[in-house]
Structure formats: C-alpha cells, structure tokens
Design a protein around this motif. Structure first.
Motif, short mmCIF file in Angstrom:
data_model
loop_
_atom_site.label_atom_id
_atom_site.label_comp_id
_atom_site.label_asym_id
_atom_site.label_seq_id
_atom_site.Cartn_x
_atom_site.Cartn_y
_atom_site.Cartn_z
N PHE A 37 0.83 -1.21 0.00
CA PHE A 37 0.00 0.00 0.00
C PHE A 37 0.86 1.26 0.00
O PHE A 37 0.54 2.25 -0.64
N TYR A 38 1.97 1.21 0.71
CA TYR A 38 2.86 2.37 0.76
C TYR A 38 3.69 2.50 -0.52
O TYR A 38 3.98 3.61 -0.96
N ILE A 39 4.04 1.39 -1.13
CA ILE A 39 4.74 1.43 -2.42
C ILE A 39 3.81 2.05 -3.46
O ILE A 39 4.24 2.91 -4.26
N ALA A 40 2.55 1.67 -3.46
CA ALA A 40 1.58 2.24 -4.40
C ALA A 40 1.37 3.73 -4.14
O ALA A 40 1.27 4.52 -5.09
N ALA A 41 1.31 4.13 -2.89
CA ALA A 41 1.15 5.55 -2.55
C ALA A 41 2.36 6.35 -3.03
O ALA A 41 2.21 7.44 -3.59
N ALA A 42 3.55 5.81 -2.85
CA ALA A 42 4.76 6.49 -3.29
C ALA A 42 4.78 6.61 -4.81
O ALA A 42 5.15 7.65 -5.35
N ALA A 43 4.34 5.58 -5.50
CA ALA A 43 4.33 5.60 -6.96
C ALA A 43 3.29 6.55 -7.52
O ALA A 43 3.43 7.04 -8.64
N SER A 44 2.26 6.85 -6.74
CA SER A 44 1.18 7.73 -7.22
C SER A 44 1.61 9.19 -7.33
O SER A 44 1.00 9.97 -8.04
N GLY A 45 2.63 9.57 -6.59
CA GLY A 45 3.08 10.95 -6.61
C GLY A 45 2.33 11.87 -5.66
O GLY A 45 2.63 13.05 -5.55
N GLU A 46 1.34 11.35 -4.96
CA GLU A 46 0.58 12.16 -4.00
C GLU A 46 1.39 12.42 -2.74
O GLU A 46 2.29 11.66 -2.41
N THR A 47 1.06 13.48 -2.03
CA THR A 47 1.63 13.73 -0.71
C THR A 47 0.71 13.04 0.29
O THR A 47 -0.51 13.17 0.21
N TYR A 48 1.28 12.31 1.22
CA TYR A 48 0.47 11.51 2.15
C TYR A 48 1.14 11.43 3.51
O TYR A 48 2.30 11.78 3.68
#
Length: 113
Positions: A37-48
């Motif tokens: 889930f965190y790899i996908a968030a990082a790949a999305s380019g969003e700030t989280y």
C-alpha cells in the motif's frame, strides 16, 4: 458487556473485528500486509501521511505502535519516499500532534510505470 443481536434464524453472528482494532501477530506478517500500500502511494506521486494510507486501506495495527515509524524509515531508506513537510494528525487520540508528510520519489514513480 455489549449485547449481541442474533440473526432472524436464531444463530449468533460471528464477531467481526474492524481493521482499526486488528493487530498483527508478528512484525514480518504486518510488514508484508502494509508494504504494498505504501509502495503504491509512493508511486502515485501524491503527498500523504503514514496514518492516511493506513486508514484508507484499513491496515491492521503492528505488534508495537513504534513500528509505524520503522516502516516510514524503511521506505525512505529503500528510496521509495522522502519527507516533504508537516501537518497535524486527524486521529482523535493524537490531539493534533505534528505528523510528517511524505511524497514518492521519482524512482518510485518510474518503478510503477
């Protein structure tokens, strides 16, 4: 004790534990669940924030609450995300304490492509 409402046929429903209350048995199992889930968030380019991703995907709690910080460190050391700022936590029990925000690196976005 919380009363349990039986089904119409008289059977007692199987209790469900919400993800927010689930707790992983060991660190490796929890990391295996949370990591994608965190790899996908990082790949999305969003700030989280780590908390936002955990809530969005209903990730179980680690065996020790300090392991959330270790997860963030592992992701940074592996080159998946970098710190970009701070915000206040939306979690009610945190009393709006400071929370680091993260953004995926260019390498993380390239790996997803």
């Amino acid at each position: 004790m919380t009363p349990i409402q039986p089904h119409l046929d008289g059977t007692i429903p199987t209790p469900t534990i919400p993800a927010a209350r689930r707790k992983a048995e060991d660190y490796e199992t929890w990391l295996e669940e949370a990591w994608p889930f965190y790899i996908a968030a990082a790949a999305s380019g969003e700030t989280y924030t780590i908390y936002e991703i955990a809530e969005r995907h209903r990730i179980s709690q680690p065996p020790d609450s300090h392991m959330w910080g270790r997860l963030a460190t592992l992701l940074r050391e592996a080159g998946y995300h970098r710190p970009v700022g701070w915000t206040t936590s939306p979690r009610p029990t945190s009393h709006h304490s400071g929370l680091r925000t993260w953004k995926g690196t260019a390498a993380a976005r390239r790996a997803a492509a």
